[in-house]
Design a protein around this motif. Structure first.
Motif, short mmCIF file in Angstrom:
data_model
loop_
_atom_site.label_atom_id
_atom_site.label_comp_id
_atom_site.label_asym_id
_atom_site.label_seq_id
_atom_site.Cartn_x
_atom_site.Cartn_y
_atom_site.Cartn_z
N GLU A 30 0.82 -1.21 0.00
CA GLU A 30 0.00 0.00 0.00
C GLU A 30 0.85 1.25 0.00
OE1 GLU A 30 -2.12 0.57 3.94
OE2 GLU A 30 -1.56 -1.54 4.06
N ILE A 31 0.22 2.34 -0.43
CA ILE A 31 0.90 3.62 -0.51
C ILE A 31 -0.13 4.73 -0.30
CG2 ILE A 31 0.60 3.84 -3.02
CD1 ILE A 31 3.47 5.05 -3.06
N THR A 32 0.33 5.85 0.23
CA THR A 32 -0.52 7.03 0.38
C THR A 32 0.20 8.21 -0.25
OG1 THR A 32 -1.48 6.21 2.44
CG2 THR A 32 -1.71 8.57 1.99
N LEU A 33 -0.47 8.88 -1.19
CA LEU A 33 0.04 10.11 -1.78
C LEU A 33 -0.66 11.27 -1.09
CD1 LEU A 33 -0.09 9.26 -5.61
CD2 LEU A 33 1.73 8.79 -3.97
N ARG A 34 0.08 12.31 -0.74
CA ARG A 34 -0.49 13.48 -0.06
C ARG A 34 -0.06 14.75 -0.78
NH1 ARG A 34 1.29 10.19 4.22
NH2 ARG A 34 -0.41 9.48 5.53
#
Length: 159
Positions: free
Chosen positions: A7-11
């Motif tokens: 998983e990854i989160t872009l902000r």
């Protein structure tokens, strides 16, 4: 080889160029962010360049305002031979208050490819937690539904 990244989160901040005439972020901008997060997630899992094969069930729950802090979270919920089903959730908030709220969610299917565009195998993902098992089951159910919809849509192509 490193362990695949599931998983990854872009902000980032929603900028004025992302806004439509109504003062809210364009759905197209949100879809672009979803595609970027799905790509980063799929590439991190597979270790290969990936292409989008399907994006569906896009549900716009609430608008995003310019200046909002946007988080696009993507995670693998099912793997086939060369495909990865990526669940994507978009949340936004006022960066001064960090009152996150769901704005959009969907499923994106990415396919790992080699330098010639041929599909390549990806590592299998095996659900471990109760939440993982539920998401995996949902992904399988959605696969069956997409197949039925595809068969129905074929009627339009044949006419």
């Amino acid at each position: 080889m490193n362990k695949p990244q599931r998983e990854i989160t872009l902000r980032f901040l929603a900028e004025p160029q992302d806004v439509n005439f109504g003062g809210k972020v364009h759905g197209g901008s949100v879809m672009r962010w979803i595609d970027l997060a799905a790509y980063a997630c799929a590439a991190g899992w597979s270790g290969h360049y990936c292409v989008t094969a399907y994006a569906g069930g896009i549900r716009f729950v609430s608008p995003i305002h310019v200046g909002s802090l946007v988080e696009v979270e993507a995670k693998v919920i099912y793997t086939g031979n060369s495909s990865m089903h990526i669940a994507v959730e978009v949340n936004a908030c006022d960066p001064k208050f960090l009152n996150r709220r769901l704005t959009t969610h969907c499923i994106v299917i990415m396919v790992a490819v080699d330098e010639h565009g041929n599909s390549v195998s990806v590592p299998a993902w095996v659900p471990e937690t109760e939440a993982d098992i539920k998401q995996n089951k949902t992904a399988r159910k959605l696969m069956d539904m997409r197949k039925k919809i595809g068969e129905e849509m074929q009627l339009f192509v044949e006419q």
